[in-house]
Every structure is written in structure tokens, then in C-alpha cells.
Enzyme design. Structure first.
Site, PDB file in Angstrom:
ATOM      1  N   ALA A  22     -11.494  36.368  22.736  1.00  0.00           N
ATOM      2  CA  ALA A  22     -11.518  37.579  21.932  1.00  0.00           C
ATOM      3  C   ALA A  22     -11.645  37.259  20.444  1.00  0.00           C
ATOM      4  O   ALA A  22     -12.237  38.008  19.690  1.00  0.00           O
ATOM      5  CB  ALA A  22     -10.254  38.378  22.188  1.00  0.00           C
ATOM      6  N   VAL A  71     -15.728  28.529  21.144  1.00  0.00           N
ATOM      7  CA  VAL A  71     -15.478  27.088  21.164  1.00  0.00           C
ATOM      8  C   VAL A  71     -16.790  26.352  21.402  1.00  0.00           C
ATOM      9  O   VAL A  71     -17.575  26.727  22.274  1.00  0.00           O
ATOM     10  CB  VAL A  71     -14.475  26.724  22.274  1.00  0.00           C
ATOM     11  N   ASP A 102       0.126  34.065  25.325  1.00  0.00           N
ATOM     12  CA  ASP A 102      -1.055  34.327  26.152  1.00  0.00           C
ATOM     13  C   ASP A 102      -1.255  33.217  27.183  1.00  0.00           C
ATOM     14  O   ASP A 102      -2.300  32.591  27.256  1.00  0.00           O
ATOM     15  CB  ASP A 102      -2.291  34.491  25.261  1.00  0.00           C
TER      16      ASP A 102
END
Ligand SMILES: *[C@@H]1O[C@H](CO)[C@@H](O)[C@H](O)[C@H]1NC(C)=O
Ligand SMILES: *[C@@H]1O[C@H](CO)[C@@H](O)[C@H](O)[C@H]1NC(C)=O
Ligand SMILES: *[C@@H]1O[C@H](CO)[C@@H](O)[C@H](O)[C@H]1NC(C)=O
Length: 838
Positions: free
Chosen positions: A559, A563, A673
């Protein structure tokens, strides 16, 4: 002999022989005494006796008479010396050749290739070939050299000895004719204890000197007369001890250390209550060999070795595996006033990835004995001159080592000072060998330095005095010849992409890197500002653009970040994951730096290591080590079901990493998360948590109440939806879900392809647990089914973790202990209405 027996009787006899032979290939479980019994039988009424005998043989061999070694027997030390083996064959007594240096009279594990020694008679002096151990006709057990000189004898065995025996427990005994043990090797432990071996007040284990030198070493494990169980260093070569660096604090209550038949090690009081748990485990002594040893590096470790090859399918190597150890980190263990600490004087201790300590010499120092790294380091340069007015301070520099300390050996302490002040104070003082600067404090220390350690928890930095001029050791000289500023910042230049156009050098404070660089000719182009106190590389945007070939290969997208795979050149070429944060970073530049420094200080084998960052205008980029096996999500939910043992290892690793983030780092980090996409796997499938600390970077207060739910559907704890404070327990919740996914290889939320209804795994698990039908959860997974006890434990842990009330959920530390079997798992309560929170 059995001519007159009936066919039935013969059949039974044959079975018996077959059984006995199978029970032990090395030794027959039943001996001549039992055979005579057969000879006397043959009539019908002897049969019940035979049945009883058979029942007896069905029990493990240890309850049957051992092979007796009769008076007058002896063994002579040579390459093909015979050995006295226990009836199961597990242990042997005899001579083992050590290097080519001589022989040790010892007891060892005989069925494993390592032939690991657990006890020795002449640990202090090896004997030459031709030496002999004899159980004399008088019942004495004597070791003598080839000239007949007595080297060792089993003391106080008395005169009634009628035989000796190597027992299946690993105990070598001398016994009288009533089988009462008059002398036992178990009563004279060296550095090892085995299950069932008693360890009473006043007993001690002495570490050996090195892995292969059995001479008394530097550490003692001791149940003191006052009941305190301690680990201490000794004042080698004497065995007087220093203050303990680890202890159970059970003076007045501790009474006996138990290493029980199931492989648990704990300390009990006289009334048998447990006062301290040292190691507990689920690997039974039926399937594993166990031993606990005070290793030569000062750590008391509990090892297991699988007994048969069959366990290798469950991920057990045919090797000794450490189950547990104390102290948790010997480098950080309590420092001692007298003595050098776990490493020698002037060296410092570092815990490696394998959790074993290494003793290192700082720059400008070298090992006293390169063959014996625990023996300390000497200064390679001429010290600062204290005579008269001579001012030679310009000849010296301070070499900075972050997170390093030598507690004690202080002779002066200042507080409320700046680092520059501290540096000047040490440089201008001929006694000062190193100054420690931390939080406005400056401690001056003199040689020899003791209890040296490097660890992220140390904080601050050591400023080590080294000499710049010709009298410096060659090592230092090579690399610092041109440095004549008063402050030596050790800088290694690292050329990215291998071209001179990259003109920034990177500050490498990691010693490992430094030691690599020291070996090479290093050119420093320019010094860059970096965030102090960090081991992080500071990249420019341009460098990262090059490293990723213009951000070409995308390997992941979330979000808030994308990468890319990249290649950075330092030491050798390294693959990196370059994470570009796309949202605005909270709190601007300062916040970013603070977070970088918090993340940079973390260091754990189950965390993805942050290597560096770029903070340039609008660009906020993080550079991580590259994980070649992708994420746990790909691994778990792909087409091929991963092996059960690998999943178990991933559960362990993730739990340990989280436990570290919550409890062990200097600043507590809540991940917020946890999900399979954020657990990455390295080349050996070790689980590494990624993205920790990031959530804090991107949004504001983490501990306050939230309006803005973070985390991912299916993994978020109910408190996100209520006005409740967000604590570490949100991660525990997510871990519970993740654990269940590891068990089942299924996503928590999955739409059933057949009827389109969502299948919620946590619900299903709860049903299966309630109905005691866990097989259903791992239906077609034979490996998991074969380990159903563990499956059940893991499901129970999951249910604890997903409790609605955060305070009911265990801490990650507790979860780790439950997973590893170190603590019992109480029956979990039903989580109330947790479905409504999803
Ligand atoms: C070993 O010796 C003891 C004492 O003499 C005896 O009771 C026992 O039966 C012997 N065991 C064997 C296997 O011969
Ligand atoms: C073991 O170490 C001690 C202490 O350094 C040394 O004196 C001895 O010679 C060593 N023994 C062997 C067999 O190497
Ligand atoms: C060994 O100790 C553990 C922990 O106290 C206990 O659960 C287990 O039952 C013990 N085993 C035996 C054989 O006593």
C-alpha cells in the site's frame, strides 16, 4: 539342550532369541544365567515363568541384568582397544584417542558417529598408548601408564567390589555381589550430566579448556551448598571462582538439580517443588539422546541427538542440536569485578548468528595466543607516554566502536559532558585506554579491559585509543597512515557499481565489515554525514538508482511502498531489496531519522536486516538484505504443500522475531501488520520478519487510540475497531492467525470455490478443537497427522492468541515458550464472538 521341548516351547524360544538379538546388536540382553533357566524347563509348569521372562524382555533392556565385567578384566590403550559396552549399546567405556596426543579413559555415546564423550577419568592428562585400565582382583579400578605407574583410580569404592558394569544410562559402576553400587561415574561428573544423573548440593561441572582439550577450563557450573545454582568463571588455573555471571537466585531453597527421564532439567527444593526450570522439552529420551554440558565457552547447553535416522524426516539432523541454554546471552551476562569475563582481558565478546559467543580483539590489539582466542588480547602499539611534560597526544587517535562497552575498569566518570569533551579528556590522559561515551556520560578506563561486549543493547560507544605513528601495529598503520585529524572516524569507502563516478563513501561502523576492509586496500573518497549511533549505510538517490538499474525489477508492492531488487557492492557483491516509500513520511526528516535509528539498532536472526537508507528530498528509501526464498505467503499458499517441519520452524522463527521486537529491543516495536506477506524466507528458509517499524514511520501515534485501522483483513485484532489502546497484543492476535495458516496451509479467509461462502479458518479450527477432531484440520497432510500432538498444541496456542480481550492473550515471549514446549499450555477458553470482529 532343549531336545525334550514341545513345538510350542521351541517356537517361543526362537521368538525370544530373535527378539533379544533385535533388541541389541552389540550385546545380548540375556546371558548365561537365563539360558540355564531354559535348560531346567521343558515341563508344562515352567511355561508361566517363561511368559514372565518374555514380558520382562519386552521392557527396555535397561531393566535386565547388565553385562558384568568381572574382576581381573582389563583394556589396553591402542588403536584397536576393546571397549566395555552397555547392554543397549548406547554407551561405552574405554580409551579414546584424542588428536594424536594420547588417550582418554572415558564414557561416550557409542551408537553415534561422533562418539561424544560424557565423562573422563584422566581429563587432566592424556595417557600414552600401552596404558591400561584394570578391574583388579581386589576390586579396584585402576588406570596405569605403560610403566605401571598409577595415573587414576576410582576412589573409595571399597573392597567388596565384585563386578563393574557400563549401564544404559551412561553410568559406569562398580558394584558388590548384591548389585549395590559402590562407586559410580555419575557421582563424579566432569563437564556433562545425563538424564537420571543426580546433581546434589556441592556438585559441580567444570568446562573443558577448548572443544578438543579436556583439561579443566575457565567456567564452573555449580549447585552451591547454599542452594544457589550458578555459572562462574574460575581464576584459571586454580578453580577458585568469581561472582556468578548467571544464577537461579535460589539460595535457601534449591536442593537438587534434576535431569529427568523425559529430558527436563530443573532445580527442586527439599520438598520436591520445582524452584527453577532450566530446560524443558518435548523430545523424549525414547527418540533422542540427551546431554547437558557446561561448554568450553561458558554456556550451559542442553543438547539432543535423534536416536534413529527416522526423525530426519521431521527436520532433525543427525547431529547434536541445542534445545536450550543459559545464560541467554553470555556476552551480556552479569559482569564480574574480578576476572576478565567470558572472554579474555582486552577482548570483547560478540554473539554470532548461531547464538554462540566469539572473543574478538579490538583494532590495534591482537590475540595473545592465536590458537586460543579466549585467552585475551595484547596491545600492539606503544602506550602514551606519561613521563614529565612530554606531550604526545597528537600521536594518538580514538577509534569509535558503537554499542561496545567494557563495564568496570573505570577510573574516572564524568556526566553531563559532550562527546567532544569526552574524546579530548581521554586523548589528553596517558592512563586512558578507552573512554565510553553514553547519554552524556564519559567513563575513562585503563588496561587491562574486562568483560568486553558488543551488542545492540549496550548503546553508546567506546572510543578506543590507538596510535597513529610508526610504532603502531602494521594493521593500523596500513589503513590510517594519512589520517592526521584529531578525530579518527573509521571510514571505509564503498564504491557502488564499481565506478569512480560514485563519490560518496559510506560509514561502516560494523566491525565485521571493518575487519573485512582492513584486509584490503581501501580508498576513502569523501566523508558523508550519517545518523549517529547507527550501523547503517547512507545511500544517495543516484546510487540506488544505479543499484536497481533505474528501479527496473519490481519484486513486491504494498500500500505504501514498492520493492525493487538491486545489487550493491560492498565486501562482495550483495543482492538487496530496495524499498521506496511512496506516501509522505510522517514527522518529516527528523521522524525518519529517528525511526531509521530505531530500526537500525535492531539485530536478530529472525528480522530482515536493514542495511541502509536514502533520505534525500522527497525520496525515502530503505535498503534491506535480499531474501531469496520470497515470502511465507508464496511458500504456504503455492501449489506444493511445504514440509511440516519447515512450517514448524517458520512458526518458531516468527515467534522469536516478534518476541524480540516486543521485549528485547531498546525501544519496543509493535509491528501492526503481521501477515504471511511480511514474513520472508532466506536461502535456508529461516523466517525473517520484514517491515517492522514502518507502520510507525508512516502514521502518527502508535499507542493512542486509532480511528484509522491498520493491518490487513483477516489478521487484525478486534481492538482496532473499538476505542481501545493498541498494544503489542495486536501482533499476538495476528500471529495466532498466521500460526493457524501454517498448520493448515490455507488462508484464514478463503472463499470456498464450490458454494461461494467464505471459509474462516479460525472458526473451523475452533470447531475441530471443540469436537476434538483435529485430524480434520490437517486432513491430507500425513506429516502433520503424524505429529498430531504438536498440531493440537499449536491450535491451542492459536486460540489463546486470538482471544478477544487483549489482556487474555499471552505475550510473544510466552507464546515462544509454549511453542517450544518450555511451558505447559493450559486449555484455552472459547474466544467470545471473535467472528464478529473480522
Ligand atoms: C552381575 O553380577 C551380579 C552380582 O554378582 C549378579 O547378581 C547379576 O546377575 C550379574 N549379571 C549378569 C548379567 O551376569
Ligand atoms: C590443554 O590446554 C592446556 C592449557 O592451555 C595446556 O597446558 C595443555 O597442554 C593442553 N592440552 C592438550 C592436549 O593440548
Ligand atoms: C520430567 O519433568 C517434567 C517437568 O517437570 C515433567 O512434566 C515430566 O513428567 C517429568 N518426567 C518424568 C519421567 O518424571
Amino acid at each position: 539342550m532343549f531336545i525334550n521341548s514341545s513345538p510350542l516351547f521351541q517356537a517361543l524360544y526362537i521368538n525370544l532369541v530373535v527378539f533379544a538379538n533385535r533388541a541389541s546388536s552389540e550385546a545380548n540382553c540375556f546371558e548365561s544365567a537365563d539360558l540355564t533357566l531354559f535348560a531346567k524347563m521343558g515341563s508344562a509348569f515352567a511355561l508361566p515363568r517363561l511368559v514372565r521372562l518374555m514380558l520382562l524382555l519386552l521392557l527396555p533392556c535397561s531393566c535386565i541384568a547388565q553385562r558384568n565385567i568381572s574382576l581381573g578384566s582389563s583394556i589396553t590403550a591402542n588403536a584397536s582397544a576393546s571397549i566395555w559396552v552397555s547392554s543397549s549399546g548406547d554407551f561405552a567405556f574405554g580409551f579414546q584417542e584424542i588428536g594424536a596426543k594420547g588417550f582418554l579413559l572415558a564414557v561416550w555415546f557409542n551408537k553415534i558417529p561422533e562418539k561424544t564423550i560424557v565423562w573422563c577419568a584422566n581429563c587432566e592428562n592424556l595417557v600414552p598408548g600401552g596404558s591400561k585400565v584394570q578391574l583388579t582382583v581386589n576390586g579396584a579400578l585402576v588406570l596405569s601408564d605403560p610403566n605401571g605407574r598409577q595415573i587414576w583410580t576410582a576412589e573409595s569404592a571399597g573392597t567388596n567390589v565384585s563386578y563393574a558394569a557400563m549401564l544404559d544410562s551412561g553410568n559406569f559402576v562398580l558394584a558388590n555381589q548384591n548389585s549395590v553400587n559402590l562407586w559410580e561415574s555419575f557421582d563424579h561428573p566432569t563437564d556433562t550430566i545425563l538424564p537420571t544423573q543426580p546433581f546434589n548440593l556441592g556438585s559441580n561441572l567444570v568446562a573443558r579448556y577448548s572443544e578438543i582439550n579436556y583439561t579443566n577450563g575457565r567456567f564452573l557450573f555449580m549447585l552451591r551448598d547454599d542452594g544457589n545454582l550458578v555459572l562462574s568463571t574460575t581464576n584459571y588455573p586454580q578453580d577458585s571462582v568469581n561472582a556468578p555471571y548467571w544464577e537461579t537466585n535460589t539460595a535457601g531453597s534449591g536442593y537438587q538439580l534434576i535431569f529427568n527421564q523425559s529430558g527436563s532439567i530443573y532445580l527442586i527444593a527439599q520438598n520436591k517443588t520445582i524452584v527453577s526450570n532450566i530446560s524443558s522439552d518435548t523430545s523424549s529420551t525414547r527418540d533422542f539422546y540427551h546431554r547437558a554440558i557446561v561448554d568450553f565457552d561458558g554456556v550451559f547447553r542442553h543438547y539432543v541427538y535423534p536416536k534413529s535416522g527416522g526423525l530426519s524426516s521431521q527436520g532433525w539432523k543427525n547431529a547434536w542440536t541445542v534445545l536450550d541454554y543459559v545464560p541467554p546471552n553470555i556476552c551480556m551476562a552479569a559482569p564480574e569485578q574480578v576476572g576478565s569475563g567470558p572472554c579474555g582481558f582486552n577482548s570483547y565478546c560478540q554473539i554470532g548468528d548461531d547464538q554462540r559467543p566469539t572473543c574478538l580483539c579490538p583494532l590495534g590489539y591482537s590475540y595473545l595466543d592465536p590458537q586460543d582466542e579466549m585467552n585475551g588480547c595484547r596491545q600492539d602499539f606503544e602506550s602514551q607516554n606519561c613521563e614529565g611534560r612530554s606531550d604526545d597526544k597528537h600521536l594518538f587517535d580514538l577509534y569509535e566502536m558503537t554499542n561496545t562497552d567494557w563495564p568496570f575498569s573505570d577510573y574516572e566518570h564524568f556526566d553531563g559532558v559532550s562527546e567532544d569533551w569526552c574524546r579530548a579528556a581521554c586523548l589528553g590522559d596517558c592512563f586512558c585506554a578507552v573512554a565510553i561515551f553514553r547519554d552524556g556520560n564519559c567513563w575513562k578506563k585503563k588496561l587491562p579491559l574486562s568483560n568486553g561486549r558488543i551488542d545492540p543493547r549496550v548503546g553508546g560507544k567506546a572510543l578506543l585509543k590507538i596510535r597513529k605513528d610508526n610504532n603502531t601495529s602494521t594493521n593500523v598503520e596500513e589503513n590510517h597512515q594519512k589520517d592526521n585529524e584529531s578525530t579518527l572516524i573509521l571510514v571505509g569507502s564503498v564504491m557502488l557499481g564499481g565506478s569512480v563516478s560514485f563519490n560518496c563513501c559510506l560509514l561502516l561502523t560494523t566491525l565485521v565489515v571493518i575487519s573485512q576492509l582492513r584486509k584490503r586496500k581501501v580508498e576513502c573518497l569523501q566523508r558523508c554525514p550519517v545518523v549517529p549511533g547507527m550501523n547503517l549505510l547512507n545511500f544517495t538517490y543516484k546510487e540506488l538508482e544505479e543499484a536497481t538499474d533505474g528501479f527496473k525489477e519490481e519484486v513486491g508492492r504494498g500500500a505504501f511502498a514498492t520493492v525493487y531488487k538491486g545489487v550493491v557492492q560492498f565486501e562482495s557483491t550483495s543482492l538487496v531489496a530496495v524499498k521506496k516509500l511512496e506516501k509522505k513520511v510522517a514527522e518529516g526528516d527528523k521522524g525518519f531519522k529517528n525511526e531509521m535509528s530505531a530500526i537500525g539498532r535492531t539485530n536478530h536472526k529472525n528480522l530482515v536486516q536493514l542495511l541502509g537508507f536514502c533520505n534525500e528530498g522527497p525520496h525515502h528509501i530503505l535498503v534491506y538484505e535480499f531474501m531469496s526464498n520470497g515470502s511465507m505467503a508464496d511458500f504456504l499458499f503455492g501449489n506444493i504443500r511445504p514440509r511440516w517441519y519447515q512450517r514448524v520452524q517458520i512458526a518458531f522463527g516468527t515467534a522469536r522475531g516478534l518476541s524480540y521486537l516486543h521485549d528485547e529491543c531498546s525501544t519496543q516495536i509493535i509491528h501492526c501488520d503481521i501477515k504471511p506477506q511480511n514474513i520472508l524466507l532466506d536461502s535456508s528458509f529461516t523466517a525473517k520478519i520484514s517491515d517492522f517499524g514502518i507502520s510507525k514511520l508512516l502514521k502518527t501515534d502508535q499507542t493512542g487510540t486509532m480511528t484509522n485501522v491498520r493491518g490487513t483483513k483477516g489478521y487484525v485484532a478486534p481492538e482496532w475497531f473499538r476505542s481501545m489502546p493498541i498494544t503489542v497484543k495486536v501482533d499476538v492476535y495476528s500471529f495466532g492467525v498466521l500460526l493457524l495458516e501454517l498448520i493448515c496451509c490455507r488462508k484464514n479467509f478463503e472463499t470456498d470455490t464450490q458454494d461461494g461462502y467464505p471459509v474462516i479458518l479460525t472458526d473451523r479450527a475452533l470447531d475441530c478443537y471443540r469436537d476434538r477432531n483435529l485430524d480434520l484440520l490437517v486432513e491430507d497432510d500425513e506429516e502433520a497427522k503424524n505429529d498430531i500432538v504438536r498440531v493440537e498444541k499449536f491450535v491451542m496456542i492459536t486460540i489463546w492468541c486470538i482471544q478477544d480481550d487483549p489482556s487474555m492473550r499471552p505475550t510473544m515471549k510466552k507464546v515462544t515458550q509454549m511453542l517450544e514446549g518450555a511451558v505447559d499450555i493450559p486449555a484455552p477458553p472459547e474466544p467470545t464472538s471473535f467472528i464478529s470482529t473480522l
